[in-house]
Design an enzyme around this catalytic site. Structure first.
Site, PDB file in Angstrom:
ATOM      1  N   THR A   1       0.963  -1.214   0.180  1.00  0.00           N
ATOM      2  CA  THR A   1      -0.015  -0.032   0.041  1.00  0.00           C
ATOM      3  C   THR A   1       0.962   1.329  -0.148  1.00  0.00           C
ATOM      4  O   THR A   1       1.673   1.457   0.894  1.00  0.00           O
ATOM      5  CB  THR A   1      -0.942  -0.063   1.120  1.00  0.00           C
ATOM      6  OG1 THR A   1      -1.528  -1.188   1.321  1.00  0.00           O
ATOM      7  CG2 THR A   1      -1.882   1.273   1.226  1.00  0.00           C
TER       8      THR A   1
ATOM      9  N   LYS B   1      -7.245   1.401  -3.031  1.00  0.00           N
ATOM     10  CA  LYS B   1      -6.876   0.836  -1.767  1.00  0.00           C
ATOM     11  C   LYS B   1      -6.914   1.957  -0.606  1.00  0.00           C
ATOM     12  O   LYS B   1      -7.402   1.571   0.448  1.00  0.00           O
ATOM     13  CB  LYS B   1      -5.593   0.296  -1.739  1.00  0.00           C
ATOM     14  CG  LYS B   1      -4.893  -0.070  -0.663  1.00  0.00           C
ATOM     15  CD  LYS B   1      -5.265  -1.220   0.100  1.00  0.00           C
ATOM     16  CE  LYS B   1      -4.728  -1.493   1.437  1.00  0.00           C
ATOM     17  NZ  LYS B   1      -5.150  -2.828   2.085  1.00  0.00           N
TER      18      LYS B   1
ATOM     19  N   LYS C   1      -0.024   5.195   8.205  1.00  0.00           N
ATOM     20  CA  LYS C   1       0.636   5.591   7.009  1.00  0.00           C
ATOM     21  C   LYS C   1      -0.440   5.776   5.957  1.00  0.00           C
ATOM     22  O   LYS C   1      -0.492   6.837   5.250  1.00  0.00           O
ATOM     23  CB  LYS C   1       1.731   4.706   6.759  1.00  0.00           C
ATOM     24  CG  LYS C   1       2.083   4.448   4.990  1.00  0.00           C
ATOM     25  CD  LYS C   1       2.419   3.166   4.405  1.00  0.00           C
ATOM     26  CE  LYS C   1       1.496   2.147   4.750  1.00  0.00           C
ATOM     27  NZ  LYS C   1       1.447   0.892   4.068  1.00  0.00           N
TER      28      LYS C   1
HETATM   29  P1  NAP Z   1       5.609  -6.613   7.016  1.00  0.00           P
HETATM   30  O1  NAP Z   1       5.395  -7.932   7.848  1.00  0.00           O
HETATM   31  O2  NAP Z   1       6.575  -5.600   7.750  1.00  0.00           O
HETATM   32  O3  NAP Z   1       6.355  -6.867   5.631  1.00  0.00           O
HETATM   33  C1  NAP Z   1       7.113  -5.978   5.128  1.00  0.00           C
HETATM   34  C2  NAP Z   1       8.574  -6.697   4.546  1.00  0.00           C
HETATM   35  O4  NAP Z   1       9.001  -6.076   3.856  1.00  0.00           O
HETATM   36  C3  NAP Z   1       9.319  -7.221   5.718  1.00  0.00           C
HETATM   37  O5  NAP Z   1       9.780  -8.375   5.905  1.00  0.00           O
HETATM   38  C4  NAP Z   1      10.645  -6.051   5.240  1.00  0.00           C
HETATM   39  O6  NAP Z   1      11.678  -6.591   5.788  1.00  0.00           O
HETATM   40  C5  NAP Z   1      10.610  -6.213   4.104  1.00  0.00           C
HETATM   41  N1  NAP Z   1      11.371  -4.675   3.341  1.00  0.00           N
HETATM   42  C6  NAP Z   1      11.050  -3.558   3.869  1.00  0.00           C
HETATM   43  N2  NAP Z   1      11.982  -2.910   3.022  1.00  0.00           N
HETATM   44  C7  NAP Z   1      12.625  -3.610   2.190  1.00  0.00           C
HETATM   45  C8  NAP Z   1      13.674  -3.454   1.365  1.00  0.00           C
HETATM   46  N3  NAP Z   1      14.113  -2.482   1.153  1.00  0.00           N
HETATM   47  N4  NAP Z   1      14.302  -4.509   0.801  1.00  0.00           N
HETATM   48  C9  NAP Z   1      13.790  -5.523   1.099  1.00  0.00           C
HETATM   49  N5  NAP Z   1      12.907  -6.048   1.975  1.00  0.00           N
HETATM   50  C10 NAP Z   1      12.289  -5.027   2.483  1.00  0.00           C
HETATM   51  O7  NAP Z   1       4.319  -5.893   6.422  1.00  0.00           O
HETATM   52  P2  NAP Z   1       3.052  -6.440   6.029  1.00  0.00           P
HETATM   53  O8  NAP Z   1       2.065  -6.627   7.182  1.00  0.00           O
HETATM   54  O9  NAP Z   1       3.309  -7.783   5.184  1.00  0.00           O
HETATM   55  O10 NAP Z   1       2.579  -5.364   5.099  1.00  0.00           O
HETATM   56  C11 NAP Z   1       3.148  -5.111   3.838  1.00  0.00           C
HETATM   57  C12 NAP Z   1       2.493  -3.916   3.103  1.00  0.00           C
HETATM   58  O11 NAP Z   1       1.098  -4.478   2.600  1.00  0.00           O
HETATM   59  C13 NAP Z   1       2.187  -2.551   3.802  1.00  0.00           C
HETATM   60  O12 NAP Z   1       2.381  -1.591   2.953  1.00  0.00           O
HETATM   61  C14 NAP Z   1       1.123  -2.618   4.306  1.00  0.00           C
HETATM   62  O13 NAP Z   1       0.316  -1.501   4.647  1.00  0.00           O
HETATM   63  C15 NAP Z   1       0.316  -3.678   3.428  1.00  0.00           C
HETATM   64  N6  NAP Z   1      -0.819  -4.278   3.540  1.00  0.00           N
HETATM   65  C16 NAP Z   1      -0.968  -5.029   4.787  1.00  0.00           C
HETATM   66  C17 NAP Z   1      -1.796  -5.898   5.266  1.00  0.00           C
HETATM   67  C18 NAP Z   1      -1.986  -6.529   6.539  1.00  0.00           C
HETATM   68  O14 NAP Z   1      -2.933  -7.108   6.906  1.00  0.00           O
HETATM   69  N7  NAP Z   1      -1.043  -6.997   7.018  1.00  0.00           N
HETATM   70  C19 NAP Z   1      -3.020  -5.959   4.329  1.00  0.00           C
HETATM   71  C20 NAP Z   1      -3.117  -5.418   3.186  1.00  0.00           C
HETATM   72  C21 NAP Z   1      -1.944  -4.534   2.664  1.00  0.00           C
HETATM   73  P3  NAP Z   1      12.046  -6.801   7.439  1.00  0.00           P
HETATM   74  O15 NAP Z   1      11.589  -8.298   7.746  1.00  0.00           O
HETATM   75  O16 NAP Z   1      13.512  -6.510   7.515  1.00  0.00           O
HETATM   76  O17 NAP Z   1      11.235  -5.967   8.316  1.00  0.00           O
END
Ligand code: NAP
Length: 348
Positions: A101, A176, A244
């Site tokens: 997102t 979104k 965010k």
């Molecule tokens: P998350 O668990 O923090 O996953 C994001 C991943 O991206 C983390 O593992 C992070 O690494 C990795 N990352 C960040 N910067 C990076 C880089 N420069 N190079 C390589 N890897 C990198 O978050 P999430 O819940 O999966 O959400 C991800 C996105 O989807 C967000 O934008 C969120 O708003 C959206 N979203 C989330 C949900 C939900 O229910 N969780 C639903 C819909 C949309 P690290 O392991 O080092 O932190």
């Protein structure tokens, strides 16, 4: 150019959402190259046959399509445009699909930059949460039309049950943000209701059941209010990500001369929650703001961290932070910095 038949997939960002999506790609037999900032979060996928890559560029080099599912617009910028970015590494004719997102404006910029290089970059944020990612039933919001996205249909079907096409670059992200604005207000709505119920001596579970049977209910209430009532604040999605998303939505709305009072209210509440240490709690932890201090402290909050003035969402989303505090991008900043919406801001 002949459309690419997708067999090889790159994936950057194997977190809460990315890892289960990768599991579906492996189940479907795609050759999968993975990269994540923290390698441990990709280990299970590597054990299942995914190929570890040290950089996003390495994950994209062989891929017919590279998915990105990182946290913030600034992470998207890094992964696409940074030193080891995928935009220059990806093959001509291949696809880059951003599931994060993120900022609509950034999505448009990446799309245009890719086209110039005979590559395709499309925004495709998702909804359905961790459970939808695990079940492979996410809803997808594509920033392109159905015909252009046809080569992606099979690979997207491995982890989604519904795909909406919003016509052009950036519009998937705007869609979104519409979802997030509505979702956040639903959480504020049920948090208000639970506070009133509790203060009046009503049974919370009974009230939740009753509301979910009628017009006051919402999917947010159905799925998250029971967790709030039980004191389960573990994240399916991080509070800081909702903050965010609201900052991004308010910024987009401001550009269109539009006021979103519900989103502003939700933003202010999430901003407080994040300031006092709730960034990495689940979004349902908003109800802690209505509880006494001891309950908040037991859940890991520290009210002494609260800035005297709550952040103005337009400051965060548009003009910069008046105080050096944790903003949408998860880092502590002074007065002049990149915020959660992925753009550089000067002090207001
Ligand atoms: P998350 O668990 O923090 O996953 C994001 C991943 O991206 C983390 O593992 C992070 O690494 C990795 N990352 C960040 N910067 C990076 C880089 N420069 N190079 C390589 N890897 C990198 O978050 P999430 O819940 O999966 O959400 C991800 C996105 O989807 C967000 O934008 C969120 O708003 C959206 N979203 C989330 C949900 C939900 O229910 N969780 C639903 C819909 C949309 P690290 O392991 O080092 O932190």
């Amino acid at each position: 150019m002949t459309p690419v038949r997708i067999r090889t997939v790159g994936f950057v960002g194997t977190g809460i959402m990315g890892a289960p999506i990768c599991e579906h790609l492996l189940d479907a037999g795609y050759r999968l190259y993975v990269n994540n900032r923290t390698r441990e979060k990709a280990e299970r996928l590597v054990e299942r046959g995914a190929i570890w890559c040290d950089t996003p560029a390495d994950a994209a080099r062989e891929a017919d399509v590279t998915f990105t599912m990182v946290g913030y617009p600034t992470d998207v910028e890094d992964v696409y445009l940074g030193k080891n970015g995928i935009l220059s590494a990806a093959r001509k004719g291949s696809w880059m699909v951003d599931l994060t997102t993120s900022s609509p404006e950034l999505a448009r910029e990446l799309h245009d930059a890719a086209e110039v290089m005979d590559k395709h970059a499309v925004d495709c944020p998702v909804t359905g949460g961790q459970s939808g990612a695990e079940a492979g039933t996410l809803t997808l919001m594509l920033g392109c039309d159905e015909m252009s996205a046809a080569p992606l249909a099979d690979v997207l079907a491995t982890f989604s049950s519904k795909v909406y096409h919003f016509g052009r670059a950036g519009q998937g992200q705007v869609a979104k943000l519409c979802n997030q604005v509505s979702f956040a207000s639903c959480i504020v709505g049920y948090a208000d209701a639970l506070a009133l119920a509790k203060q009046s001596g009503l049974d919370a579970d009974q009230v939740i059941d009753m509301i979910c049977d009628g017009m006051g209910g919402s999917v947010a209430m159905e799925r998250l209010a029971p967790k709030s009532a039980e004191g389960d604040f573990r994240p399916g999605f991080f509070a800081e990500f909702l903050r965010k998303d609201l900052a991004l939505a308010l910024r987009d709305a401001e550009e269109r001369d539009l006021t979103l009072p519900g989103a502003e209210c939700a933003f202010n509440l999430y901003d407080v929650l994040c300031q006092i240490g709730g960034s990495r709690l689940g979004g349902q932890a908003l109800t802690l703001l209505y509880e006494d201090e001891a309950t908040g402290v037991a859940a890991g909050l520290d009210w002494s961290l609260l800035e005297p003035d709550a952040a103005d969402p337009h400051d965060v989303a548009h003009a910069g932070h008046a105080h050096g505090h944790e903003c949408g991008c998860g880092h502590d900043h002074g007065h002049d910095h990149e915020c959660g919406c992925g753009h550089h801001h000067e002090e207001a």
